[in-house]
Write a protein that holds these residues in place. Structure first.
Motif, PDB file in Angstrom:
ATOM      1  N   PRO A  48      20.904 -28.262  -2.465  1.00  0.00           N
ATOM      2  CA  PRO A  48      22.657 -28.143  -2.443  1.00  0.00           C
ATOM      3  C   PRO A  48      23.740 -27.981  -3.586  1.00  0.00           C
ATOM      4  CG  PRO A  48      21.864 -31.115  -2.518  1.00  0.00           C
ATOM      5  CD  PRO A  48      20.907 -29.935  -2.486  1.00  0.00           C
ATOM      6  N   LYS A  49      23.160 -28.324  -4.807  1.00  0.00           N
ATOM      7  CA  LYS A  49      23.727 -27.907  -5.692  1.00  0.00           C
ATOM      8  C   LYS A  49      23.113 -28.102  -6.746  1.00  0.00           C
ATOM      9  CE  LYS A  49      23.423 -32.917  -6.843  1.00  0.00           C
ATOM     10  NZ  LYS A  49      24.450 -34.529  -7.073  1.00  0.00           N
ATOM     11  N   GLU A  50      23.945 -27.092  -7.922  1.00  0.00           N
ATOM     12  CA  GLU A  50      23.478 -26.311  -8.219  1.00  0.00           C
ATOM     13  C   GLU A  50      22.711 -27.044  -9.688  1.00  0.00           C
ATOM     14  OE1 GLU A  50      25.977 -23.666 -11.101  1.00  0.00           O
ATOM     15  OE2 GLU A  50      26.760 -22.830  -9.352  1.00  0.00           O
ATOM     16  N   SER A  51      23.314 -28.787 -10.176  1.00  0.00           N
ATOM     17  CA  SER A  51      22.810 -29.705 -10.695  1.00  0.00           C
ATOM     18  C   SER A  51      20.833 -29.728  -9.907  1.00  0.00           C
ATOM     19  CB  SER A  51      23.400 -30.696 -10.832  1.00  0.00           C
ATOM     20  OG  SER A  51      23.637 -31.538 -10.119  1.00  0.00           O
ATOM     21  N   ILE A  97      16.891 -18.667 -14.739  1.00  0.00           N
ATOM     22  CA  ILE A  97      17.378 -17.212 -15.178  1.00  0.00           C
ATOM     23  C   ILE A  97      16.831 -16.170 -13.582  1.00  0.00           C
ATOM     24  CG2 ILE A  97      16.899 -15.580 -16.172  1.00  0.00           C
ATOM     25  CD1 ILE A  97      16.021 -17.396 -18.966  1.00  0.00           C
ATOM     26  N   TYR A  98      15.582 -16.728 -12.975  1.00  0.00           N
ATOM     27  CA  TYR A  98      15.041 -15.004 -11.783  1.00  0.00           C
ATOM     28  C   TYR A  98      14.051 -15.404 -11.529  1.00  0.00           C
ATOM     29  CZ  TYR A  98      11.835 -13.806 -15.401  1.00  0.00           C
ATOM     30  OH  TYR A  98      10.894 -13.757 -16.142  1.00  0.00           O
ATOM     31  N   ALA A  99      13.526 -14.602 -10.268  1.00  0.00           N
ATOM     32  CA  ALA A  99      12.167 -15.479  -9.614  1.00  0.00           C
ATOM     33  C   ALA A  99      11.795 -13.535  -9.403  1.00  0.00           C
ATOM     34  CB  ALA A  99      12.461 -15.890  -8.486  1.00  0.00           C
ATOM     35  N   GLU A 100      10.571 -13.622  -9.174  1.00  0.00           N
ATOM     36  CA  GLU A 100      10.036 -12.190  -9.550  1.00  0.00           C
ATOM     37  C   GLU A 100       9.334 -12.039  -7.949  1.00  0.00           C
ATOM     38  OE1 GLU A 100       8.001  -8.864 -11.774  1.00  0.00           O
ATOM     39  OE2 GLU A 100       9.176  -9.849 -12.835  1.00  0.00           O
ATOM     40  N   SER A 101       9.045 -11.478  -6.891  1.00  0.00           N
ATOM     41  CA  SER A 101       8.087 -11.636  -5.768  1.00  0.00           C
ATOM     42  C   SER A 101       7.013 -11.570  -6.488  1.00  0.00           C
ATOM     43  CB  SER A 101       8.304 -11.013  -4.827  1.00  0.00           C
ATOM     44  OG  SER A 101       7.325 -11.223  -3.865  1.00  0.00           O
ATOM     45  N   GLN A 102       5.427 -12.365  -5.937  1.00  0.00           N
ATOM     46  CA  GLN A 102       4.023 -11.615  -6.224  1.00  0.00           C
ATOM     47  C   GLN A 102       3.412 -11.825  -5.271  1.00  0.00           C
ATOM     48  OE1 GLN A 102       2.634 -10.098  -9.674  1.00  0.00           O
ATOM     49  NE2 GLN A 102       4.933  -9.713  -9.994  1.00  0.00           N
ATOM     50  N   LYS A 103       3.838 -11.137  -4.189  1.00  0.00           N
ATOM     51  CA  LYS A 103       2.989 -11.595  -3.057  1.00  0.00           C
ATOM     52  C   LYS A 103       3.089 -12.806  -2.929  1.00  0.00           C
ATOM     53  CE  LYS A 103      -0.685  -7.642  -4.109  1.00  0.00           C
ATOM     54  NZ  LYS A 103      -1.972  -7.446  -3.376  1.00  0.00           N
ATOM     55  N   ASN A 125      24.951 -19.000  -7.193  1.00  0.00           N
ATOM     56  CA  ASN A 125      25.130 -18.450  -8.432  1.00  0.00           C
ATOM     57  C   ASN A 125      23.869 -17.555  -7.705  1.00  0.00           C
ATOM     58  OD1 ASN A 125      24.182 -20.837  -8.339  1.00  0.00           O
ATOM     59  ND2 ASN A 125      24.036 -20.197 -10.258  1.00  0.00           N
ATOM     60  N   PHE A 126      22.774 -17.687  -7.366  1.00  0.00           N
ATOM     61  CA  PHE A 126      22.016 -16.754  -7.188  1.00  0.00           C
ATOM     62  C   PHE A 126      21.604 -15.531  -6.192  1.00  0.00           C
ATOM     63  CE2 PHE A 126      20.660 -20.686  -8.922  1.00  0.00           C
ATOM     64  CZ  PHE A 126      19.491 -19.689  -9.796  1.00  0.00           C
ATOM     65  N   ILE A 127      21.862 -14.792  -6.132  1.00  0.00           N
ATOM     66  CA  ILE A 127      21.369 -13.367  -6.074  1.00  0.00           C
ATOM     67  C   ILE A 127      20.480 -12.629  -6.024  1.00  0.00           C
ATOM     68  CG2 ILE A 127      24.248 -13.050  -5.750  1.00  0.00           C
ATOM     69  CD1 ILE A 127      24.248 -10.473  -7.938  1.00  0.00           C
ATOM     70  N   LYS A 128      20.297 -12.072  -4.706  1.00  0.00           N
ATOM     71  CA  LYS A 128      18.941 -10.406  -4.887  1.00  0.00           C
ATOM     72  C   LYS A 128      19.187  -9.666  -5.147  1.00  0.00           C
ATOM     73  CE  LYS A 128      16.161 -10.627  -1.645  1.00  0.00           C
ATOM     74  NZ  LYS A 128      14.991 -10.622  -0.352  1.00  0.00           N
ATOM     75  N   THR A 129      19.003  -8.963  -6.072  1.00  0.00           N
ATOM     76  CA  THR A 129      19.582  -7.304  -6.358  1.00  0.00           C
ATOM     77  C   THR A 129      18.012  -6.501  -6.204  1.00  0.00           C
ATOM     78  OG1 THR A 129      18.120  -7.808  -8.679  1.00  0.00           O
ATOM     79  CG2 THR A 129      19.925  -8.111  -8.786  1.00  0.00           C
ATOM     80  N   ASN A 146      19.795 -14.904 -11.057  1.00  0.00           N
ATOM     81  CA  ASN A 146      21.062 -16.368 -11.751  1.00  0.00           C
ATOM     82  C   ASN A 146      22.403 -15.607 -11.921  1.00  0.00           C
ATOM     83  OD1 ASN A 146      23.279 -18.358 -11.935  1.00  0.00           O
ATOM     84  ND2 ASN A 146      21.133 -20.168 -12.238  1.00  0.00           N
ATOM     85  N   LYS A 147      22.990 -15.019 -10.965  1.00  0.00           N
ATOM     86  CA  LYS A 147      24.793 -14.917 -11.894  1.00  0.00           C
ATOM     87  C   LYS A 147      25.036 -15.140 -13.292  1.00  0.00           C
ATOM     88  CE  LYS A 147      27.215 -15.089  -8.117  1.00  0.00           C
ATOM     89  NZ  LYS A 147      28.694 -14.680  -7.546  1.00  0.00           N
ATOM     90  N   THR A 148      24.987 -16.505 -13.251  1.00  0.00           N
ATOM     91  CA  THR A 148      25.851 -16.842 -14.448  1.00  0.00           C
ATOM     92  C   THR A 148      24.785 -17.193 -15.899  1.00  0.00           C
ATOM     93  OG1 THR A 148      23.976 -19.457 -14.454  1.00  0.00           O
ATOM     94  CG2 THR A 148      26.369 -18.821 -12.708  1.00  0.00           C
ATOM     95  N   LYS A 149      23.454 -16.440 -15.470  1.00  0.00           N
ATOM     96  CA  LYS A 149      22.650 -16.090 -16.945  1.00  0.00           C
ATOM     97  C   LYS A 149      23.067 -14.521 -17.142  1.00  0.00           C
ATOM     98  CE  LYS A 149      20.849 -20.077 -17.338  1.00  0.00           C
ATOM     99  NZ  LYS A 149      21.372 -20.981 -17.506  1.00  0.00           N
ATOM    100  N   ILE A 150      23.020 -13.499 -16.405  1.00  0.00           N
ATOM    101  CA  ILE A 150      23.059 -12.243 -16.169  1.00  0.00           C
ATOM    102  C   ILE A 150      23.939 -11.753 -17.597  1.00  0.00           C
ATOM    103  CG2 ILE A 150      24.413 -10.140 -15.813  1.00  0.00           C
ATOM    104  CD1 ILE A 150      23.647 -11.380 -13.587  1.00  0.00           C
TER     105      ILE A 150
END
Length: 238
Positions: free
Chosen positions: A132-135, A155-161, A189-193, A200-204
């Motif tokens: 529910p929250k960023e913390s 920072i990010y998540a990358e799909s590996q099957k 604050n997380f988006i799919k690119t 995580n938009k705050t880490k870009i």
């Protein structure tokens, strides 16, 4: 910011308590406290950040492990696994009513303890579907030990099957989940690119129409997500 699971051990047989503590330490977990009875356990809970509890059902004092499990559920909502020498119907029924994440019959081996914790944490992650929250935190297995990882630290998540690579400043984790399931757990604050990437938009650090940069990492922006991503990033700067 990431650390192995903090565990409370409640067991009123001294030798058994010490044995469990040694086994957990050998596995790589943090035993933040031990207790012989409910009152001692409550003190450990109030003074430490306990994230998992191993509870003997028949402990010293009027308040048994089942009472303590209900207290923990109500006050802390952390997973617990019961330890007991008894497997009669009444004991099992009363224990199940507390919604435990596991049940170990004594005596047990190191492998059984290891498996009980692993199953408990996997079930805990599945049942706690939303963050529910960023913390907030999620528990991820790394080198055979579950670690507490702050969502804001991802920072990010990358799909590996069938699993994801989840990047944090400290290390990269493998986490069994689809990217869609994981995305559903995350704050705004997380988006799919890309169909296989979340950031995580705050880490870009920077971006163009083709990719995002976070440190030395380049994360692709697909044509499908390009307009959405650029719009999100522009709105974050305004």
């Amino acid at each position: 910011m990431n650390h192995p699971l903090n565990i409370l051990v409640v067991e009123d047989e001294y030798i058994t308590q010490k044995t469990i503590t040694v086994l957990l330490t050998e596995m790589g977990y943090n035993v933040v406290g031990t207790a012989m009875n409910a009152q001692e356990a409550i003190e450990v809970l109030s003074e430490n950040k306990v994230e998992f509890a191993l509870l003997d059902i028949t402990i010293q004092g009027e308040k048994d492990g089942i009472w303590l499990a209900n207290y923990i559920q109500e006050k802390y909502s952390i997973p617990h696994v019961f330890l007991t020498a008894y497997s009669d119907d009444v004991t099992v029924k009363n224990a199940i009513a507390t919604n435990p994440y596991g049940y170990l019959i004594k005596p047990f081996q190191k492998a059984e303890l290891f498996t009980a914790i692993e199953i408990a944490m996997l079930n805990y992650n599945k049942q706690n579907v939303t963050i529910p929250k960023e913390s907030a935190y999620i528990y991820i297995k790394h080198n055979e030990v579950f670690e507490k990882v702050a969502i804001e630290n991802i920072i990010y998540a990358e799909s590996q099957k069938n699993y994801l690579l989840i990047g944090t400043p400290e290390k990269e984790y493998r986490y069994r989940s689809t990217i869609t399931e994981f995305m559903d757990k995350l704050p705004a604050n997380f988006i799919k690119t890309h169909k296989g990437f979340i950031v995580n938009k705050t880490k870009i650090d920077g971006y163009n129409i083709s990719f995002i940069t976070i440190g030395s990492k380049k994360i692709p922006i697909s044509k499908t997500y390009k307009d959405f991503v650029i719009s999100e990033l522009n709105s974050s700067q305004s």
